[in-house]
Design an enzyme around this catalytic site. Structure first.
Site, PDB file in Angstrom:
ATOM      1  N   ASP A  13       0.821  -1.219   0.000  1.00  0.00           N
ATOM      2  CA  ASP A  13       0.000   0.000   0.000  1.00  0.00           C
ATOM      3  C   ASP A  13       0.852   1.264   0.000  1.00  0.00           C
ATOM      4  O   ASP A  13       0.423   2.312   0.479  1.00  0.00           O
ATOM      5  CB  ASP A  13      -0.954   0.030   1.213  1.00  0.00           C
ATOM      6  CG  ASP A  13      -1.757  -1.245   1.363  1.00  0.00           C
ATOM      7  OD1 ASP A  13      -2.370  -1.666   0.375  1.00  0.00           O
ATOM      8  OD2 ASP A  13      -1.763  -1.826   2.464  1.00  0.00           O
ATOM      9  N   LYS A  16       2.600   2.033  -5.103  1.00  0.00           N
ATOM     10  CA  LYS A  16       3.338   1.491  -6.252  1.00  0.00           C
ATOM     11  C   LYS A  16       2.618   1.736  -7.571  1.00  0.00           C
ATOM     12  O   LYS A  16       3.253   1.971  -8.597  1.00  0.00           O
ATOM     13  CB  LYS A  16       3.552  -0.013  -6.061  1.00  0.00           C
ATOM     14  CG  LYS A  16       4.508  -0.374  -4.933  1.00  0.00           C
ATOM     15  CD  LYS A  16       4.708  -1.873  -4.823  1.00  0.00           C
ATOM     16  CE  LYS A  16       3.453  -2.605  -4.413  1.00  0.00           C
ATOM     17  NZ  LYS A  16       2.943  -2.216  -3.089  1.00  0.00           N
ATOM     18  N   GLY A  40      -3.635  -4.590  -4.750  1.00  0.00           N
ATOM     19  CA  GLY A  40      -4.549  -3.543  -5.179  1.00  0.00           C
ATOM     20  C   GLY A  40      -3.788  -2.277  -5.505  1.00  0.00           C
ATOM     21  O   GLY A  40      -3.094  -1.738  -4.650  1.00  0.00           O
ATOM     22  N   HIS A  41      -3.864  -1.825  -6.753  1.00  0.00           N
ATOM     23  CA  HIS A  41      -3.204  -0.592  -7.160  1.00  0.00           C
ATOM     24  C   HIS A  41      -4.255   0.390  -7.661  1.00  0.00           C
ATOM     25  O   HIS A  41      -5.062   0.051  -8.526  1.00  0.00           O
ATOM     26  CB  HIS A  41      -2.180  -0.861  -8.277  1.00  0.00           C
ATOM     27  CG  HIS A  41      -0.993  -1.649  -7.815  1.00  0.00           C
ATOM     28  ND1 HIS A  41      -0.080  -2.206  -8.681  1.00  0.00           N
ATOM     29  CD2 HIS A  41      -0.573  -1.957  -6.573  1.00  0.00           C
ATOM     30  CE1 HIS A  41       0.854  -2.833  -7.981  1.00  0.00           C
ATOM     31  NE2 HIS A  41       0.570  -2.698  -6.703  1.00  0.00           N
ATOM     32  N   GLN A 224       2.283  -6.064  -3.117  1.00  0.00           N
ATOM     33  CA  GLN A 224       2.486  -6.116  -1.663  1.00  0.00           C
ATOM     34  C   GLN A 224       3.764  -5.357  -1.283  1.00  0.00           C
ATOM     35  O   GLN A 224       4.112  -4.388  -1.926  1.00  0.00           O
ATOM     36  CB  GLN A 224       2.515  -7.566  -1.156  1.00  0.00           C
ATOM     37  CG  GLN A 224       1.185  -8.272  -1.176  1.00  0.00           C
ATOM     38  CD  GLN A 224       0.999  -9.135  -2.398  1.00  0.00           C
ATOM     39  OE1 GLN A 224       1.929  -9.656  -2.984  1.00  0.00           O
ATOM     40  NE2 GLN A 224      -0.238  -9.310  -2.801  1.00  0.00           N
TER      41      GLN A 224
END
Length: 430
Positions: A13, A16, A40-41, A224
């Protein structure tokens, strides 16, 4: 031409997605090399928000080849749904712009069911996973019983792989009180989806090697963060794959000499989702303020993130294990308005000062952070695009972070918008 690996240097988080998207303008290929759709991006481009989970962040930028590498585990139904969602937002995705490695392991419905069943059993077994089957799929890969993308192309092979997997999984499910898997229904579902997945399948290792020899720039995108690495993270509260930069080679089929620059993404404070140790976690008003200002909710799970002050000890450690050449410091603007800022510079373990996080869980639990205080700033840093736009105390904070983690800042991000970025060192520079 230089190739760049982007890795998270905390617990994920870190931002990235934005950095990879920003860098992808300079790249020809963007390749994911580990993880699954537990990642999740969030990208914000021209006011449009794109939420990605399995697809590389470069997929939203025209003219780039996006690659799902063999180091990932892939839910075929999810990735097709994600593709359709992005198409509805105007993004063009074709087999010419997206490739999936033929040897990528598949996440099947029973992997998610097993994941969730384990998490719900007892507090002892709870790791804090997303429940999406990533861990069980990696277990099957190592156990040599996983179904891979290439297996979808031949009915006989597919049946053999499914039968091997079900011998293992039906025994597990019986112990957990779950019904046996319907073999025929599973094979029918896989045959139904096979044509849509196989159109993207390719020998990614070969394609990437050819791109490298042709002088194309490759951007390797991790998911991650290094503190969730299966070997070097806060075990067992980790993900099920290697997250650190060395995995970029293994997870795509390129040799380690393909990596020229490792960029570690680091948030200006610290967050974590799920269970596990967190030495600098703040349970007071400061932690609440960081979470509120930083909009700290997981892209994948929606779970509220735990928040705390910047931990220079951990980031120095992850920069070492990933061979980080420079960091991208994100969310500096979240610190605007704090009168005093804290940075963890060491741990007190039963009266002994440590400059690293020990491996043993009981020792980790007894580590008390040692803080250094710095003056904050009242001015806004949001949207700053040059050092001249930053308050003096913000610059001092950044410079102190560099000293403590023993790694220079290459990029500085001051908002979720793509262009609100200060470039110090171009990772793609030859």
């Amino acid at each position: 031409m230089a190739n760049v690996v982007v890795v998270g240097a905390q617990w994920g988080d870190e931002g990235k997605g934005k950095i990879v998207d920003w860098l992808s303008e300079r790249a020809d290929v963007v390749a994911r090399f580990q993880g699954g759709h537990n990642a999740g991006h969030t990208l914000v481009i021209g006011g449009t928000v794109y939420k990605l989970h399995a697809l590389p962040s470069g997929v939203v930028r025209p003219g780039k080849l996006s690659v799902i590498g063999n180091g990932m585990v892939l839910d075929p139904w999810h990735v097709l749904k994600e593709i359709e969602t992005l198409r509805a937002q105007g993004v063009t995705i074709t087999p010419e712009t997206l490739m999936i490695a033929e040897n990528t392991p598949l996440i099947l419905p029973f992997h998610g069911e097993l994941d969730r069943a384990r998490e719900s059993q007892t507090a002892v077994a709870r790791i804090g996973t997303t429940g999406r089957g990533i861990g069980p799929a990696y277990e099957d890969k190592v156990g040599r019983r996983v179904i891979r993308v290439a297996d979808l192309g031949d009915r006989a092979t597919l049946e053999l792989r499914v039968d091997r997997a079900l011998i293992h999984h039906n025994a597990l499910r019986a112990g957990l009180g779950l019904d046996s898997i319907d073999r025929d229904a599973l094979i029918a579902a896989l045959e139904d989806i096979a044509p849509e997945i196989l159109k993207y399948a390719a020998p990614v290792w070969k394609v990437l090697n050819e791109k490298q020899k042709a002088g194309k720039r490759i951007l390797f995108e991790g998911a991650q963060g290094a503190l969730l690495d299966i070997d070097f993270g806060t075990y067992p509260f980790v993900t099920s794959s290697n997250v650190i930069a060395g995995q970029a080679a293994t997870g795509t089929g390129l040799g380690p000499d393909a990596v020229d620059f490792v960029l570690g993404i680091v948030k200006a404070y610290t967050t974590r989702v799920g269970e596990g140790p967190f030495p600098t976690e703040s349970h007071d008003a400061d932690g609440e303020r960081l979470g509120t200002r930083g909009h700290e909710f997981g892209t994948t799970t929606g779970r509220k993130r735990r928040c705390g002050w910047f931990d220079a000890v951990l980031v120095r450690q992850t920069c070492a294990t990933s061979g980080v050449n420079g960091i991208a410091l994100t969310k500096l603007d979240v610190l605007d308005g704090f009168e005093t800022l804290k940075i963890c510079v060491g741990y007190d373990l039963d009266g002994e000062r440590l400059d690293y996080l020990p491996t043993a869980a009981d020792r980790q639990a007894r580590c008390v952070p040692i803080y250094e205080e710095l003056p904050g700033w009242s001015e806004s840093t949001e949207g700053a695009r040059s050092w001249a736009d930053l308050p003096a105390n913000a610059i001092k904070y950044v410079r102190r972070v560099e000293e403590l983690i023993q790694c220079p800042v290459a990029l500085l991000s001051t908002s979720p918008e793509r262009d609100d970025t200060i470039l110090v060192t171009d990772p793609f520079a030859d």
